[in-house]
Design a protein around this motif. Sequence first.
Motif, PDB file in Angstrom:
ATOM      1  N   UNK A  77      39.882  55.390  44.622  1.00 48.33           N
ATOM      2  CA  UNK A  77      40.544  54.119  44.306  1.00 48.33           C
ATOM      3  C   UNK A  77      41.115  54.187  42.897  1.00 48.33           C
ATOM      4  N   UNK A  78      42.288  53.580  42.712  1.00 45.72           N
ATOM      5  CA  UNK A  78      42.953  53.576  41.408  1.00 45.72           C
ATOM      6  C   UNK A  78      43.002  52.152  40.859  1.00 45.72           C
ATOM      7  N   UNK A  79      42.709  52.048  39.564  1.00 46.27           N
ATOM      8  CA  UNK A  79      42.661  50.758  38.883  1.00 46.27           C
ATOM      9  C   UNK A  79      43.615  50.777  37.693  1.00 46.27           C
ATOM     10  N   UNK A  80      44.282  49.645  37.453  1.00 51.43           N
ATOM     11  CA  UNK A  80      45.165  49.510  36.297  1.00 51.43           C
ATOM     12  C   UNK A  80      44.352  49.525  35.019  1.00 51.43           C
ATOM     13  N   UNK A  81      44.904  50.124  33.984  1.00 50.95           N
ATOM     14  CA  UNK A  81      44.212  50.189  32.692  1.00 50.95           C
ATOM     15  C   UNK A  81      44.123  48.816  32.038  1.00 50.95           C
ATOM     16  N   UNK A  82      45.177  48.024  32.160  1.00 51.13           N
ATOM     17  CA  UNK A  82      45.289  46.754  31.443  1.00 51.13           C
ATOM     18  C   UNK A  82      44.278  45.710  31.869  1.00 51.13           C
ATOM     19  N   UNK A  83      43.959  45.674  33.177  1.00 54.08           N
ATOM     20  CA  UNK A  83      43.098  44.592  33.665  1.00 54.08           C
ATOM     21  C   UNK A  83      42.066  45.042  34.697  1.00 54.08           C
ATOM     22  N   UNK A  84      42.012  46.332  35.022  1.00 54.27           N
ATOM     23  CA  UNK A  84      41.029  46.836  35.973  1.00 54.27           C
ATOM     24  C   UNK A  84      41.324  46.497  37.418  1.00 54.27           C
ATOM     25  N   UNK A  85      42.536  46.017  37.707  1.00 51.48           N
ATOM     26  CA  UNK A  85      42.916  45.631  39.069  1.00 51.48           C
ATOM     27  C   UNK A  85      43.097  46.866  39.944  1.00 51.48           C
ATOM     28  N   UNK A  86      42.489  46.853  41.132  1.00 51.82           N
ATOM     29  CA  UNK A  86      42.616  47.971  42.082  1.00 51.82           C
ATOM     30  C   UNK A  86      43.887  47.788  42.906  1.00 51.82           C
TER      31      UNK A  86
END
Length: 115
Positions: A77-86
Amino acid sequence: MTEIYLCNQNELEEYQTRGFDIELGGDKTLDFFLLKQDGEVRAYLNFCPHLGIPLNWQPDQFMSLEGTHIQCSTHGALFQLEDGYCFSGPCRGESLTPLNIKVSATGDVYLISSS
């Protein structure tokens, strides 16, 4: 509230992560990591919202091979750096749990704990 010293932000490389495992008292520990992106430091629990397991495959290794996203080592799974959103993987639409931190004027990074 308690401030727990973690490190100085200058010890963190850009787009790199550093894991921490801190005892909060009793049997309670907090497993999390710091991420530095464009000079800003963020903290997230080391906890995959899909399986409830740690994200990293080795100490301090939370980033994708390209170094552009946080990645769960178990299922990718990949998450955004800015907000941890998957945005990719079985937990799409969920997010990592952010933690409260403070960066002092001298660059010292503190975890803000309510316990």
